[in-house]
Scaffold this active site. Structure first.
Site, mmCIF file in Angstrom:
data_model
loop_
_atom_site.group_PDB
_atom_site.id
_atom_site.type_symbol
_atom_site.label_atom_id
_atom_site.label_comp_id
_atom_site.label_asym_id
_atom_site.label_seq_id
_atom_site.Cartn_x
_atom_site.Cartn_y
_atom_site.Cartn_z
ATOM 1 N N CYS A 232 -3.839 -6.722 1.728
ATOM 2 C CA CYS A 232 -4.590 -5.479 1.486
ATOM 3 C C CYS A 232 -4.728 -5.354 -0.037
ATOM 4 C CB CYS A 232 -3.861 -4.264 2.052
ATOM 5 S SG CYS A 232 -3.374 -4.402 3.781
ATOM 6 N N ALA A 233 -5.406 -6.325 -0.620
ATOM 7 C CA ALA A 233 -5.357 -6.503 -2.081
ATOM 8 C C ALA A 233 -6.045 -5.395 -2.869
ATOM 9 C CB ALA A 233 -5.958 -7.858 -2.451
ATOM 10 N N GLY A 236 -6.652 -5.385 -6.750
ATOM 11 C CA GLY A 236 -5.793 -6.493 -7.142
ATOM 12 C C GLY A 236 -4.723 -6.279 -8.183
ATOM 13 N N GLY A 237 -4.242 -5.058 -8.377
ATOM 14 C CA GLY A 237 -3.167 -4.833 -9.352
ATOM 15 C C GLY A 237 -1.955 -5.708 -9.073
ATOM 16 N N ASP A 256 -9.241 -8.164 1.688
ATOM 17 C CA ASP A 256 -9.456 -6.724 1.847
ATOM 18 C C ASP A 256 -10.678 -6.516 2.731
ATOM 19 O OD1 ASP A 256 -8.117 -4.236 0.273
ATOM 20 O OD2 ASP A 256 -10.135 -3.735 0.920
ATOM 21 N N ASP A 301 0.423 -4.410 1.439
ATOM 22 C CA ASP A 301 0.484 -3.151 0.681
ATOM 23 C C ASP A 301 -0.400 -2.185 1.467
ATOM 24 O OD1 ASP A 301 0.843 -1.258 -1.278
ATOM 25 O OD2 ASP A 301 -0.643 -2.108 -2.637
ATOM 26 N N CYS A 354 2.740 3.425 -0.926
ATOM 27 C CA CYS A 354 3.019 4.379 -2.013
ATOM 28 C C CYS A 354 3.181 5.767 -1.395
ATOM 29 C CB CYS A 354 1.930 4.342 -3.081
ATOM 30 S SG CYS A 354 0.261 4.575 -2.456
#
Length: 403
Positions: A232-233, A236-237, A256, A301, A354
């Site tokens: 789930c890029a 791309g961080g 993604d 992520d 997050c």
């Protein structure tokens, strides 16, 4: 501080777009800052920080100002007057501020500060779910921390430079930073400034990435030469961090469902000098199936409520809805079930969000481990990062190993 009419007008215009038209605060502020070329750094900082401040404290200020949504411009000026009064800023002799009850504002503030949902300026449902999942004491501390302005944290790009060299170069550009214990690639800005105009940024020497977010790629325990999938890029961080940790050796497949985000990653990878990233848009289940049992490492992520990053996205408090959280939990479990199949025997998977809610975090992992797809995985460890303990974003990450 003296208030300037054109700067205050910019704030009111921005709030109109954010509150009444549902626009994203960061995008609105980006546009506002281009409004007048004569504005200096201090003017732009005033517009950005004041707008974010009023967005963050919307419920509290609206309650004190006794105004209801949708807010017309008079309502917004009343909320602005509340903000200025509570900051100790003298209101100028403008028609918008006529009859502002200064003493009443301070009295109402003291009164409402005794009630958490007003004091922390959050919707009722969010206050209820937070207390229900984290308990009264922890939630009270956490939501208070999530209402503080986020620090600006940089992640040094080790493909191009070292932390020491980056610090020196930034110092020469009048940008002072400090290191953070326990975060090997992080530098914290001592004072907020626009780092994107720095030459070091243009050369790809660093990315802006919160300290908590920087822990995720490390948790994946990648090695040069591996095949790694960032499932789930987004833009791309974390992909770029993984590329640096792999020293550009091996293969990273960044996936993604949104092609435009992967296009942004392509641009960032070029600037970062990250050459081992291949983008793949998930436009059908075939894209995932082709990689079954092929990856040494998979990072999920997962999409989530984002409650851990309210410090940098305060408008999310007003955009989020309780039914979205229920829907996203289903999505999280579906992603875990499908994407975990890309891990090969002996490989590892990190599930990260997050969010600070256990129902999106460890409970999702527990549910997965008892399912058919999860039975071939062993729980290794997890990490819960709370904003009130770390001083950074709220995050969760769990490491699982495929037997």
């Amino acid at each position: 501080m003296r208030l300037h009419r054109n700067l205050c007008f910019a704030v009111i215009d921005g709030l109109t777009l954010i509150f009444n038209e549902g626009k994203y605060a960061d995008k609105v502020i980006q546009q506002l800052l281009k409004r007048d070329k004569r504005w200096g750094a201090r003017d732009r900082a005033f517009v950005a920080e004041t707008t974010y401040d009023i967005v963050r404290w919307k419920r509290l200020y609206a309650e004190i100002a006794d105004v209801k949504e949708p807010f017309d411009r008079n309502n917004l000026w009343r909320m602005f007057a509340v903000w200025a009064t509570l900051k100790g800023i003298k209101l100028p002799d403008w028609k918008y501020f006529e009859g502002t009850p200064l003493r009443k504002i301070k009295g109402r503030f003291d009164e409402l500060s005794k009630i958490r949902k007003f004091k922390e300026s959050i919707p009722d449902w969010m206050d209820e779910i937070g207390e229900q999942e984290l308990g009264k004491t922890v939630w009270t501390k956490e939501i208070n921390a999530l209402n503080q302005q986020a620090d600006v944290i940089l992640r040094v790009n080790t493909l191009k430079t070292t932390k020491e060299k980056l610090q020196e170069v930034l110092f020469d550009s009048d940008i002072e930073t400090e290191t953070l214990k326990g975060y090997p690639y992080a530098l914290k800005l001592k004072e907020r400034t626009n780092v994107f105009s720095a030459e070091a940024f243009k050369k790809g020497w660093f990315e802006v990435q919160d300290a908590s977010s920087q822990l995720v790629a490390e948790f994946l325990n990648v090695k040069p030469g591996m095949r790694v999938v960032d499932a789930c890029a987004g833009a791309g961080g974390k992909t770029l961090h993984i590329a640096a940790l792999m020293e550009n050796k091996g293969q990273i497949i960044a996936m993604d469902i949104y092609e435009n985000k992967l296009n942004e990653l392509k641009r960032r990878a070029k600037r970062n000098g990250a050459h081992n990233i291949e983008n793949r848009t998930i436009d059908s289940t075939k894209v995932i199936k082709k990689l079954y049992d092929k990856a040494d490492r998979v990072l999920i992520d997962a999409p989530c409520s984002g409650l851990g990053v309210l410090r940098r996205n305060p408008d999310a408090k007003w955009k989020l809805q309780p039914d979205f959280i229920e829907k996203i939990k289903t999505t999280q479990q579906d992603i875990l079930q499908q994407y975990s199949k890309m891990v090969k025997a002996g490989g590892k998977l990190v599930y990260a969000t997050c969010s600070v809610l256990p129902s999106e975090n460890q409970k999702q992992v527990d549910k997965f481990l008892t399912s058919d797809a999860g039975k071939s995985f062993t729980f290794v460890k997890d990490k819960k990062v709370m904003a009130h303990q770390s001083g950074f974003d709220g995050f969760y990450m769990a490491l699982l190993e495929k037997n």
